[in-house]
Design a protein around this motif. Structure first.
Motif, PDB file in Angstrom:
ATOM      1  N   ASP A 187       1.987  -3.347  -9.178  1.00  0.00           N
ATOM      2  CA  ASP A 187       2.153  -3.888  -8.109  1.00  0.00           C
ATOM      3  C   ASP A 187       2.288  -5.795  -7.782  1.00  0.00           C
ATOM      4  O   ASP A 187       1.046  -6.036  -8.308  1.00  0.00           O
ATOM      5  N   THR A 196       0.374  -1.458  -0.115  1.00  0.00           N
ATOM      6  CA  THR A 196       0.096  -0.029  -0.425  1.00  0.00           C
ATOM      7  C   THR A 196       0.725   1.368   0.122  1.00  0.00           C
ATOM      8  O   THR A 196       0.504   2.547  -0.745  1.00  0.00           O
ATOM      9  N   SER A 250       5.727  -6.184  -1.558  1.00  0.00           N
ATOM     10  CA  SER A 250       5.013  -6.200  -0.086  1.00  0.00           C
ATOM     11  C   SER A 250       5.525  -7.711   0.283  1.00  0.00           C
ATOM     12  O   SER A 250       5.656  -8.752  -0.157  1.00  0.00           O
ATOM     13  N   TYR A 254       1.391 -10.330  -5.413  1.00  0.00           N
ATOM     14  CA  TYR A 254       0.739 -11.516  -5.080  1.00  0.00           C
ATOM     15  C   TYR A 254       2.303 -12.626  -6.051  1.00  0.00           C
ATOM     16  O   TYR A 254       2.036 -13.225  -5.942  1.00  0.00           O
TER      17      TYR A 254
END
Ligand SMILES: Cc1ncc(COP(=O)(O)O)c(C=O)c1O
Length: 411
Positions: free
Chosen positions: A222, A109, A256, A225
């Motif tokens: 992004d 985020t 992330s 995953y």
């Protein structure tokens, strides 16, 4: 009614719908028992019994740190070992040949916030696919930016590169700058992964657009995953294509540790800038440093040290890889069970390749989701359909869910 909040702080009073439905699922589980409930709401990897997966390798490493190592501030940019580990984890063997700089963020985020804040102007719109993770909107609207979308799939169910090109051209004409957000591989909510040939086409197009030196083009990948996509590192190959890009075509990757290291609550990640120009990379670094200081200061030191240790210590690394691979297989089996059953009974789903979610396009998703709740099946209604989180549901339940969804749709 008296109001104290500033104009820009006024937003509709509503709770997060995902956590609300997840709360209802938890109540149903309490009342009827785990085996009677299908809770496919949260985007976190769960055991078959619905408990959260937390890798032993990660938590034994974290808990073995001495207190001061957890308690201390980290440098604002993140510790050196963590940033190197973040790059290594993210790119695998496909690190682009480029100037690369990284700054720690609180999860993916934080990376999205960094990109939106620093690579768009007030009033600009970012571009993403029409099925997208809703915090993109929350983050952009909070700072007076908009979201434009293109249909993710064309009429033939193929990734809609023509739509991407058309909307990019439009925004570049209007804004002379573009931030394109692609959540790939293992897109939330569809599970689509942009193929390597599709990346070639996308990058060729942007190389063409960057011949106009006034155009400032940034692509945010992004990669939340990525560790649960494809076999081994095959879904990381595209990173190598970010070598030798024009100076005005900038790549930002949001790494992330939330999913890759089952560290959701530890808020750790990094925003990684990739450019053929050292100046552009350096400028990115200092822009992100300022934003970090202005928003969250520094990241979580214990999480950073843990990721670094799991990357650099051979024994820990192999324990971690083993655990991750076990759960990656579990996830694939669940997804295959759902997809196979959906095919068998003709339940339309969007093209799934990898990851935590499968999407079912439909009319009136809210109503269908409510109908399913009556049968103790909890799915997330999105604007254009339902999101089923295979990451949170056992293989057995993934097999029976399509038929129940189809019945609700037929009603
Ligand atoms: C598409 C997408 N991007 C980014 C994230 C980042 O999450 P976090 O900030 O927890 O790393 C998520 C998490 O749900 C996600 O679904």
């Amino acid at each position: 009614m008296s109001t104290m909040v500033s104009e820009h702080g006024k937003w509709p009073a509503k709770n997060d719908p995902i956590f609300m439905i997840a709360g209802k699922a938890a109540q149903a589980k309490e009342k009827y028992g785990e085996d009677k409930v299908i809770n496919s709401t949260l985007g976190a990897l769960m055991e078959d019994d619905g408990s959260l997966v937390a890798f032993d390798s990660v938590y034994s490493t974290l808990k073995a740190l001495n207190n001061a190592d957890i308690a201390a501030y980290a440098p604002i940019q993140g510790t050196k070992e963590f940033l190197e580990a973040a790059e290594e984890n993210c790119f695998g063997q496909y690190k682009p040949d480029a100037h690369i700089r990284a700054v720690a963020t609180p999860g993916g985020t934080g990376g999205v916030k960094q990109a939106v804040w620093n690579y768009t102007n007030p009033g600009d719109s970012i571009l993403t696919t029409n099925w997208y993770w809703s915090p993109y909107k929350t983050i952009t609207e909070e700072i007076d930016r908009g979201v434009e979308t293109f249909d993710i799939f064309d009429k033939n169910g193929k990734y809609n590169i023509e739509g991407l090109k058309e909307k990019s051209k439009k925004l570049l004409k209007e804004q002379k700058r573009l931030l394109l957000i692609l959540n790939t591989p293992a897109h939330n909510p569809t599970g689509y992964s942009v193929a390597d040939e599709e990346w070639d086409e996308i990058l060729d197009f942007f190389k063409g657009m960057s011949e106009d030196k006034e155009n400032k083009i940034s692509i945010l990948v992004d990669a939340a995953y990525i560790e649960f996509a494809g076999e081994k590192d095959e879904r990381k190959k595209f990173f190598k294509k970010f070598t030798n890009l024009p100076e005005n075509l900038f790549i930002i990757v949001a790494f992330s540790a939330s999913k890759s290291h089952t560290m959701y609550g530890l808020r750790s990640g990094a925003v990684i800038g990739v450019s053929s120009s050292e100046e552009v990379a350096e400028e990115f670094y200092y822009a992100c440093l300022h934003t970090a200081r202005a928003n969250w200061s520094n990241g979580t030191r214990g999480a950073m040290t843990t990721v670094a240790k799991l990357t650099n210590n051979d024994k820990l690394r192999s324990q971690y890889e083993e655990e991750k691979s076990k759960y990656k297989k579990l996830l694939r089996k669940r997804a295959e069970a759902f997809v196979e059953e959906a095919e068998k009974i003709n339940l339309e789903i969007l093209p799934y390749r990898d990851g935590f979610f499968i999407s079912i396009p439909c009319e009136s998703p809210q109503k269908i989701s409510e109908k399913l709740m009556e049968e103790n099946i909890f799915v997330i209604p999105l604007q254009k359909g339902l999101r089923f989180a295979v990451c949170a549901v056992s293989e057995e339940k993934c097999k029976i869910a399509p038929e129940k969804i189809k019945k609700a749709l037929n009603k």
